[in-house]
Design a protein around this motif. Structure first.
Motif, PDB file in Angstrom:
ATOM      1  N   THR A  44       0.685  -1.286   0.031  1.00  0.00           N
ATOM      2  CA  THR A  44      -0.043  -0.004   0.005  1.00  0.00           C
ATOM      3  C   THR A  44       0.959   1.163  -0.130  1.00  0.00           C
ATOM      4  O   THR A  44       2.053   1.319   0.538  1.00  0.00           O
ATOM      5  N   ARG A  45       0.356   2.333  -0.690  1.00  0.00           N
ATOM      6  CA  ARG A  45       0.864   3.661  -0.612  1.00  0.00           C
ATOM      7  C   ARG A  45       0.184   4.424   0.562  1.00  0.00           C
ATOM      8  O   ARG A  45       0.371   5.763   0.141  1.00  0.00           O
ATOM      9  N   LEU A  50      -0.068   2.372   6.420  1.00  0.00           N
ATOM     10  CA  LEU A  50       1.411   2.181   6.887  1.00  0.00           C
ATOM     11  C   LEU A  50       1.638   2.550   8.094  1.00  0.00           C
ATOM     12  O   LEU A  50       2.275   1.648   8.765  1.00  0.00           O
ATOM     13  N   SER A  51       1.147   3.495   8.783  1.00  0.00           N
ATOM     14  CA  SER A  51       1.377   4.208  10.052  1.00  0.00           C
ATOM     15  C   SER A  51       0.993   2.859  10.981  1.00  0.00           C
ATOM     16  O   SER A  51       1.496   2.660  11.930  1.00  0.00           O
ATOM     17  N   THR A  72      11.620   1.318   1.597  1.00  0.00           N
ATOM     18  CA  THR A  72      11.323   2.681   0.882  1.00  0.00           C
ATOM     19  C   THR A  72      11.250   3.938   1.537  1.00  0.00           C
ATOM     20  O   THR A  72      11.803   4.858   1.216  1.00  0.00           O
ATOM     21  N   HIS A  73      10.111   4.067   2.529  1.00  0.00           N
ATOM     22  CA  HIS A  73       9.783   5.155   2.900  1.00  0.00           C
ATOM     23  C   HIS A  73      10.707   5.859   3.993  1.00  0.00           C
ATOM     24  O   HIS A  73      10.400   5.897   5.175  1.00  0.00           O
ATOM     25  N   LYS A  96      21.475   9.106   0.261  1.00  0.00           N
ATOM     26  CA  LYS A  96      20.645   9.938   0.980  1.00  0.00           C
ATOM     27  C   LYS A  96      20.064   9.421   2.143  1.00  0.00           C
ATOM     28  O   LYS A  96      19.677  10.285   2.895  1.00  0.00           O
ATOM     29  N   ALA A  97      19.464   8.348   2.053  1.00  0.00           N
ATOM     30  CA  ALA A  97      18.949   7.492   3.257  1.00  0.00           C
ATOM     31  C   ALA A  97      20.179   7.810   4.417  1.00  0.00           C
ATOM     32  O   ALA A  97      19.550   8.086   5.694  1.00  0.00           O
ATOM     33  N   ARG A  98      21.329   7.308   4.433  1.00  0.00           N
ATOM     34  CA  ARG A  98      22.248   7.642   5.306  1.00  0.00           C
ATOM     35  C   ARG A  98      22.458   8.971   5.791  1.00  0.00           C
ATOM     36  O   ARG A  98      22.433   9.203   7.015  1.00  0.00           O
TER      37      ARG A  98
END
Length: 206
Positions: A44-45, A50-51, A72-73, A96-98
């Protein structure tokens, strides 16, 4: 297989699940088998869905001192109190994630069947790299990761590696000596007894 050489298990959630049922199934597995990490892998998006799923699974995992990451998120990691992110685009967003999540967060990268992509992800700062599928599947283009990718990786690269996708007990026996983790998901959740299914799947590890 010696205990220190035995691969650990990353538990991958189903792409969709009922909040009234799944957290109890997850708890039963975590109580029965030593799990290194839970990966929230929902299709799901919808942010609210998701939360709520993340909150429920985080409570179960953290109560048992098991880390939990989300596919991903990146932006949801800190907000939901998760331990990191599992990126699905190879090495592309590892840096970027790091940068966004800091040195202590878990940043992992799924690199499909590409050894080169895996090396790039490791160089970019990934804590682990996942390759898959290792089993036969009609999903995607049907390609599989060759055994020699893991064999080479285990000899040359220090970044931990996860083998996942269409696992069988036979494949667990074969890949056990050359992988650090197995990513287990639909193989067990599609059965009535996830605990029994997982124990049977990893029985070759001893």
């Amino acid at each position: 297989m010696a205990a220190e050489d035995r691969p650990q298990i990353t538990l991958i959630t189903p792409p969709a699940f009922e909040l009234e049922v799944f957290p109890n199934r997850l708890a039963a597995v975590l109580d029965a088998v030593d799990i290194a990490c839970v990966r929230l892998s929902l299709a799901t998006r919808d942010e609210d869905t998701l939360s709520r799923a993340a909150d429920a699974c985080r409570e179960v995992a953290h109560a048992r001192d098991v880390a939990i990451v989300i596919d991903t998120h990146i932006l949801m990691v800190e907000r939901l109190g998760l331990d990191g992110v599992h990126l699905l685009d190879g090495a592309r967003t590892v840096r970027k994630a790091r940068k966004d999540l800091g040195a202590d967060a878990i940043v992992g990268a799924f690199c499909g069947t590409s050894r080169h992509e895996g090396m790039s992800a490791g160089e970019a700062g990934a804590d682990y790299v996942a390759f898959g599928p290792i089993g036969a599947t009609t999903l995607g283009d049907g390609s599989q990761v060759e055994f020699d990718v893991f064999e080479w990786w285990s000899q040359v690269i220090e970044v931990p590696v996860i083998a996942e996708g269409a696992l069988t007990a036979e494949l667990v026996a074969k890949f056990g000596p050359v992988t650090d983790f197995f990513g287990v998901g639909e193989e067990i959740w599609s059965t009535d007894d996830a605990v029994a299914a997982l124990k049977a799947l990893i029985a070759p590890l001893g």
